[in-house]
Write an enzyme that holds these catalytic residues in place. Structure first.
Site, PDB file in Angstrom:
ATOM      1  N   CYS A  51      17.002  19.872  -3.131  1.00  0.00           N
ATOM      2  CA  CYS A  51      17.483  20.742  -4.112  1.00  0.00           C
ATOM      3  C   CYS A  51      18.036  20.502  -5.529  1.00  0.00           C
ATOM      4  O   CYS A  51      19.780  20.404  -4.916  1.00  0.00           O
ATOM      5  CB  CYS A  51      16.865  21.978  -4.036  1.00  0.00           C
ATOM      6  SG  CYS A  51      16.225  23.108  -4.960  1.00  0.00           S
ATOM      7  N   ASP A  58      14.161  18.420   0.101  1.00  0.00           N
ATOM      8  CA  ASP A  58      12.852  18.181  -0.517  1.00  0.00           C
ATOM      9  C   ASP A  58      12.303  16.934   0.314  1.00  0.00           C
ATOM     10  O   ASP A  58      12.742  15.936  -0.007  1.00  0.00           O
ATOM     11  CB  ASP A  58      12.506  18.259  -1.379  1.00  0.00           C
ATOM     12  CG  ASP A  58      13.159  19.954  -2.307  1.00  0.00           C
ATOM     13  OD1 ASP A  58      13.019  20.874  -1.581  1.00  0.00           O
ATOM     14  OD2 ASP A  58      13.287  20.260  -3.236  1.00  0.00           O
ATOM     15  N   VAL A  73       5.511  -5.114  -9.075  1.00  0.00           N
ATOM     16  CA  VAL A  73       7.237  -4.455  -8.981  1.00  0.00           C
ATOM     17  C   VAL A  73       7.413  -5.280  -6.951  1.00  0.00           C
ATOM     18  O   VAL A  73       6.232  -4.850  -6.459  1.00  0.00           O
ATOM     19  CB  VAL A  73       7.239  -2.337  -8.719  1.00  0.00           C
ATOM     20  CG1 VAL A  73       6.626  -2.863  -7.603  1.00  0.00           C
ATOM     21  CG2 VAL A  73       8.091  -2.466  -7.987  1.00  0.00           C
ATOM     22  N   GLU A  74       8.640  -5.662  -7.594  1.00  0.00           N
ATOM     23  CA  GLU A  74       8.536  -6.123  -5.901  1.00  0.00           C
ATOM     24  C   GLU A  74       9.181  -5.310  -4.825  1.00  0.00           C
ATOM     25  O   GLU A  74      10.473  -3.958  -5.242  1.00  0.00           O
ATOM     26  CB  GLU A  74      10.825  -6.563  -6.826  1.00  0.00           C
ATOM     27  CG  GLU A  74      10.562  -7.965  -5.243  1.00  0.00           C
ATOM     28  CD  GLU A  74      11.246  -7.573  -3.935  1.00  0.00           C
ATOM     29  OE1 GLU A  74      10.682  -7.241  -2.837  1.00  0.00           O
ATOM     30  OE2 GLU A  74      12.364  -6.551  -4.611  1.00  0.00           O
ATOM     31  N   SER A  75       8.981  -5.381  -4.361  1.00  0.00           N
ATOM     32  CA  SER A  75       8.747  -3.747  -2.299  1.00  0.00           C
ATOM     33  C   SER A  75      10.049  -3.529  -2.196  1.00  0.00           C
ATOM     34  O   SER A  75      10.374  -2.453  -2.041  1.00  0.00           O
ATOM     35  CB  SER A  75       7.626  -3.803  -1.486  1.00  0.00           C
ATOM     36  OG  SER A  75       7.765  -5.506  -0.844  1.00  0.00           O
ATOM     37  N   HIS A  92      11.046  18.829  -8.312  1.00  0.00           N
ATOM     38  CA  HIS A  92      10.238  17.986  -7.785  1.00  0.00           C
ATOM     39  C   HIS A  92       9.423  17.369  -9.181  1.00  0.00           C
ATOM     40  O   HIS A  92       9.124  15.846  -8.914  1.00  0.00           O
ATOM     41  CB  HIS A  92       8.516  18.731  -7.035  1.00  0.00           C
ATOM     42  CG  HIS A  92       9.529  19.387  -6.136  1.00  0.00           C
ATOM     43  ND1 HIS A  92       8.821  20.633  -5.723  1.00  0.00           N
ATOM     44  CD2 HIS A  92      10.625  19.304  -5.446  1.00  0.00           C
ATOM     45  CE1 HIS A  92       9.414  20.608  -4.395  1.00  0.00           C
ATOM     46  NE2 HIS A  92      10.312  19.884  -3.977  1.00  0.00           N
ATOM     47  N   GLU A  93       8.740  17.798 -10.020  1.00  0.00           N
ATOM     48  CA  GLU A  93       8.583  17.394 -11.907  1.00  0.00           C
ATOM     49  C   GLU A  93       9.373  16.488 -11.993  1.00  0.00           C
ATOM     50  O   GLU A  93       8.502  15.234 -12.477  1.00  0.00           O
ATOM     51  CB  GLU A  93       8.026  18.722 -12.339  1.00  0.00           C
ATOM     52  CG  GLU A  93       7.264  19.526 -12.356  1.00  0.00           C
ATOM     53  CD  GLU A  93       7.917  20.793 -11.235  1.00  0.00           C
ATOM     54  OE1 GLU A  93       7.373  21.834 -11.274  1.00  0.00           O
ATOM     55  OE2 GLU A  93       8.834  21.008 -11.393  1.00  0.00           O
TER      56      GLU A  93
END
EC number: 1.7.1.13
Length: 153
Positions: A51, A58, A73-75, A92-93
């Site tokens: 937060c 969070d 995307v390479e993991s 969060h957003e």
């Protein structure tokens, strides 16, 4: 087609955890099936950030779906990027939309969406959804599989 080694700078190497999401290097590799519409999904059941006001942790489950074009995307780089959020303060957003935008900018996918299913803070769960546009009709798009938060009971 370029080799994987050309693009996957962290794969097969000992790589320290980035200090922040901004410092994290996301790698992409060529899609060997760029002529085919299909959905790739990453589920991140233990995503954490802080937060930005209280510094308290969070927790969220993230589900990232995308229809790749030329790039995947390479993991390992994705794992390190997402882990860099654990000491990063953001709402969060901001976390959810920021991750979606960074992936969309890097990969230039045909379509991408992210669902952030955040555990309650202050008694209120926050779910955040972002996508690049309309989903492709030619691709099977399963439900993200995360039930709405109901608490105990």
């Amino acid at each position: 087609m370029d080799s994987i080694e050309t693009h996957a700078k962290q794969l097969g190497r000992q790589t320290p955890l980035p200090a922040s999401p901004e410092e994290a290097q996301l790698d992409r590799v060529p899609n060997p099936h760029a002529d085919t519409d299909y959905l790739a999904r990453f589920t991140v059941p233990e995503f954490t950030s802080l937060c930005p006001v209280t510094g308290q942790p969070d927790f969220a489950t993230l589900v990232i779906d995308y229809v790749p074009d030329r790039w995947l995307v390479e993991s390992k780089s994705l794992k390190l990027y997402l882990a860099a959020f654990r000491n990063h303060g953001a709402f969060h957003e901001d976390c959810t939309v920021g991750i979606g935008r960074r992936l969309a900018d890097l990969l230039e996918p045909r379509w991408l969406r992210i669902g952030g299913y955040w555990y309650p803070r202050g008694g209120i769960p926050i779910d955040v959804f972002w996508q690049t546009g309309e989903p492709l009709k030619s691709v099977w798009l399963p439900d993200q599989g995360v039930a709405p938060y109901r608490g105990r009971g």
